[in-house]
Design an enzyme around this catalytic site. Structure first.
Site, short mmCIF file in Angstrom:
data_model
loop_
_atom_site.label_atom_id
_atom_site.label_comp_id
_atom_site.label_asym_id
_atom_site.label_seq_id
_atom_site.Cartn_x
_atom_site.Cartn_y
_atom_site.Cartn_z
N GLY A 14 0.85 -1.21 0.00
CA GLY A 14 0.00 0.00 0.00
C GLY A 14 0.87 1.24 0.00
N ARG A 75 1.31 -5.24 -5.81
CA ARG A 75 1.38 -6.46 -5.01
C ARG A 75 1.71 -7.58 -5.99
NH1 ARG A 75 -2.77 -3.51 -1.81
NH2 ARG A 75 -1.77 -3.12 0.18
N ASP A 106 4.99 -4.42 6.21
CA ASP A 106 5.41 -5.72 6.72
C ASP A 106 5.68 -6.76 5.61
OD1 ASP A 106 5.35 -7.51 9.22
OD2 ASP A 106 3.96 -8.50 7.85
N SER A 108 6.30 -6.23 2.39
CA SER A 108 7.45 -5.81 1.58
C SER A 108 8.75 -6.12 2.32
CB SER A 108 7.36 -4.31 1.30
OG SER A 108 6.11 -4.01 0.72
N THR A 128 4.06 3.06 5.39
CA THR A 128 2.65 2.66 5.52
C THR A 128 1.94 3.66 6.43
OG1 THR A 128 1.15 1.06 6.56
CG2 THR A 128 3.42 0.98 7.29
N ASP A 130 -0.35 2.91 8.39
CA ASP A 130 -0.92 2.20 9.54
C ASP A 130 -0.14 2.34 10.85
OD1 ASP A 130 -2.87 1.36 7.86
OD2 ASP A 130 -2.32 -0.75 7.85
N ASP A 132 2.12 0.34 11.86
CA ASP A 132 2.10 -1.00 12.46
C ASP A 132 3.46 -1.70 12.40
OD1 ASP A 132 2.14 -1.27 9.72
OD2 ASP A 132 0.61 -2.84 9.62
N ARG A 174 -6.17 -2.32 9.67
CA ARG A 174 -6.76 -3.67 9.78
C ARG A 174 -6.37 -4.37 11.06
NH1 ARG A 174 -6.09 -5.60 3.62
NH2 ARG A 174 -4.17 -4.50 3.96
N ALA A 189 -12.63 12.82 20.26
CA ALA A 189 -13.71 11.84 20.09
C ALA A 189 -14.10 11.25 21.44
CB ALA A 189 -13.24 10.72 19.15
N LYS A 216 -24.23 17.36 26.14
CA LYS A 216 -23.31 17.33 24.98
C LYS A 216 -24.13 17.55 23.72
CE LYS A 216 -19.09 15.09 26.16
NZ LYS A 216 -17.85 14.78 25.48
N HIS A 218 -22.95 16.93 20.56
CA HIS A 218 -22.59 16.00 19.49
C HIS A 218 -21.86 14.82 20.13
CE1 HIS A 218 -19.01 18.67 19.80
NE2 HIS A 218 -18.52 17.50 20.10
N HIS A 252 -9.71 5.44 1.19
CA HIS A 252 -8.39 5.74 0.61
C HIS A 252 -8.04 7.21 0.59
CE1 HIS A 252 -9.04 1.59 -0.58
NE2 HIS A 252 -7.72 1.51 -0.69
P1 ADP Z 1 2.80 -4.22 2.69
O1 ADP Z 1 4.24 -4.19 2.34
O2 ADP Z 1 2.16 -2.87 2.65
O3 ADP Z 1 2.55 -4.99 3.98
P2 ADP Z 1 1.83 -6.53 1.20
O4 ADP Z 1 1.65 -7.39 2.39
O5 ADP Z 1 0.76 -6.54 0.16
O6 ADP Z 1 2.02 -5.00 1.54
O7 ADP Z 1 3.21 -6.97 0.53
C1 ADP Z 1 3.70 -6.32 -0.63
C2 ADP Z 1 4.42 -7.32 -1.50
O8 ADP Z 1 5.56 -7.84 -0.81
C3 ADP Z 1 3.62 -8.57 -1.88
O9 ADP Z 1 2.76 -8.35 -2.97
C4 ADP Z 1 4.72 -9.54 -2.23
O10 ADP Z 1 5.21 -9.30 -3.54
C5 ADP Z 1 5.80 -9.17 -1.22
N1 ADP Z 1 5.71 -10.10 -0.06
C6 ADP Z 1 4.79 -10.09 0.91
N2 ADP Z 1 4.98 -11.10 1.79
C7 ADP Z 1 6.06 -11.78 1.33
C8 ADP Z 1 6.76 -12.95 1.77
N3 ADP Z 1 6.40 -13.62 2.86
N4 ADP Z 1 7.85 -13.35 1.04
C9 ADP Z 1 8.22 -12.68 -0.06
N5 ADP Z 1 7.60 -11.57 -0.53
C10 ADP Z 1 6.54 -11.14 0.14
O1 F6P Z 2 -1.75 -1.12 4.90
C1 F6P Z 2 -2.23 0.13 4.53
C2 F6P Z 2 -3.69 0.08 4.21
O2 F6P Z 2 -4.02 1.38 3.83
C3 F6P Z 2 -4.62 -0.43 5.32
O3 F6P Z 2 -4.85 0.50 6.32
C4 F6P Z 2 -5.84 -0.80 4.53
O4 F6P Z 2 -6.63 -1.74 5.19
C5 F6P Z 2 -5.26 -1.37 3.29
O5 F6P Z 2 -3.98 -0.78 3.14
C6 F6P Z 2 -6.06 -1.17 2.06
O6 F6P Z 2 -5.36 -1.76 1.01
P1 F6P Z 2 -5.76 -1.75 -0.53
O7 F6P Z 2 -4.66 -1.01 -1.21
O8 F6P Z 2 -5.73 -3.19 -0.90
O9 F6P Z 2 -7.07 -1.12 -0.68
#
Ligand code: ADP
Ligand code: F6P
Length: 322
Positions: A14, A75, A106, A108, A128, A130, A132, A174, A189, A216, A218, A252
């Site tokens: 993402g 991806r 994570d 990537s 990212t 997030d 996270d 997520r 909030a 309140k 709102h 988004h």
């Molecule tokens: P993010 O990096 O935002 O967490 P994704 O989980 O979609 O996004 O991972 C991005 C890309 O990284 C995937 O489409 C894939 O090509 C690669 N990738 C993800 N997990 C693995 C893995 N366990 N081993 C090798 N490549 C991975």
């Molecule tokens: O990981 C970043 C993120 O924006 C999340 O917060 C969200 O759930 C997800 O990506 C959405 O991903 P997509 O690009 O598949 O719509």
């Protein structure tokens, strides 16, 4: 003298605001140190398509302020396989590239880790919205995403107050509630619902009704998508207390727009740091900033650790929202 003569950079998973500032920092820092630098288009998919182009100083001009990523992102299923990873490493070697900077989340990072085990020096930058990724206080894009949510809640507050209504704002995240937590605290909030903390909707409904009775004008609930859908929360509240909250799903929109100065600075510092670590011969590290200091942590450790949730901040938001 550094053995690193040529590196590449890609953005993956993402996208997030500040990725461009990170690409710019990698390119300009590499050139400053006399290293050739290539941009890989569309993440690991572009790597497997051999879609690499040389980057010069001007190729990253006028992008520090832009959201999205000029390298684009993707991806790539093929890269999840051992064959795909081997082909990626072979392509980099054939192109004479000694090191790769991966900007992403994570997943990537896992890809970068695999490449490092095949002999390619890799550095991960946490890109990212997030927040996270552990072993860094913030990820690139998080600050901008939170600002977008806060701005949206400010606007919702105006119309909710006029009508004495309740608003539910569903935000991204997520598995990580940080966007909801920080935006909820910053916008006052009443309720913040995140995947990390169990919640009771009957209690949320009772508190909302009591707050309206106490004057309140709102009520705002911020919910992370990983905790529940905004519409499900609204339906449960209506069933419990008869109030009909209005639901806004920001989606988004949170991932676009000009990055804040915090994200640009974070990205600039981390991009330059990654290049310097590669020059030192380091590999398979995630670059982060903890309490203002640059840190490099083994990617192995980063991908096997869950980022801890800031309960103190969550409790503070609750105390201040009475
Ligand atoms: P993010 O990096 O935002 O967490 P994704 O989980 O979609 O996004 O991972 C991005 C890309 O990284 C995937 O489409 C894939 O090509 C690669 N990738 C993800 N997990 C693995 C893995 N366990 N081993 C090798 N490549 C991975
Ligand atoms: O990981 C970043 C993120 O924006 C999340 O917060 C969200 O759930 C997800 O990506 C959405 O991903 P997509 O690009 O598949 O719509």
């Amino acid at each position: 003298m550094s053995e690193v003569k040529s590196i590449a950079v890609l953005t993956s998973g993402g996208d997030s605001q500040g990725m461009n500032a990170a690409v710019r920092a990698v390119v300009r820092s590499a050139i400053f140190h006399g290293i050739d630098v290539y941009g890989v288009q569309r993440g690991y998919q572009g790597l497997l398509n051999n879609d690499l182009r040389p980057m010069d100083l001007r190729s990253v001009g006028d992008i520090i302020q832009r959201g999205g990523t000029v390298l684009q992102t993707a991806r790539c299923k093929e890269f999840m396989t051992a064959e795909g990873q081997q082909r990626g490493a072979d392509i980099l070697r054939e192109r004479g590239i000694d090191g790769l900077v991966v900007i992403g989340g994570d997943g990537s990072y896992q890809g970068a880790n695999k490449l490092s085990k095949l002999g390619i020096k890799t550095m991960g930058l946490p890109g990212t919205i997030d927040n996270d990724i552990p072993f860094t206080d913030f990820t690139i894009g998080f600050d901008t995403a939170v600002s977008i949510v806060v701005d949206a809640i400010n606007k919702l507050r105006d119309t909710m107050t006029s009508h004495e209504r309740s608003s539910i704002v569903e935000v991204m995240g997520r598995h990580c509630g940080d966007i909801a937590l920080y935006a909820g605290l910053a916008s006052g909030a009443e309720t913040i619902l995140v995947p990390e903390v169990p919640f009771d909707l009957a209690e949320v409904s009772t508190r909302m009704a009591e707050n309206f009775r106490a004057g309140k004008r709102h009520s705002i609930i911020v919910v992370a998508e990983g905790a529940a859908s905004g519409q499900d929360i609204a339906d449960a509240i209506t069933k419990n207390n008869g109030i009909e909250p209005r639901v806004t799903v920001l989606g988004h929109i949170q991932r676009g727009g000009t990055p804040t100065h915090n994200d640009r600075i974070l990205a600039s510092r981390l991009g330059d740091f990654a290049v310097r670590k590669l020059i030192e011969g380091d590999s398979a590290k995630s670059c982060g900033i903890i309490k203002g200091e640059l840190v490099a942590t083994d990617i192995d450790m980063v991908v096997s650790t869950k980022k801890s949730f800031n309960m103190d901040m969550y409790d503070l938001a609750l105390r201040l929202s009475q």
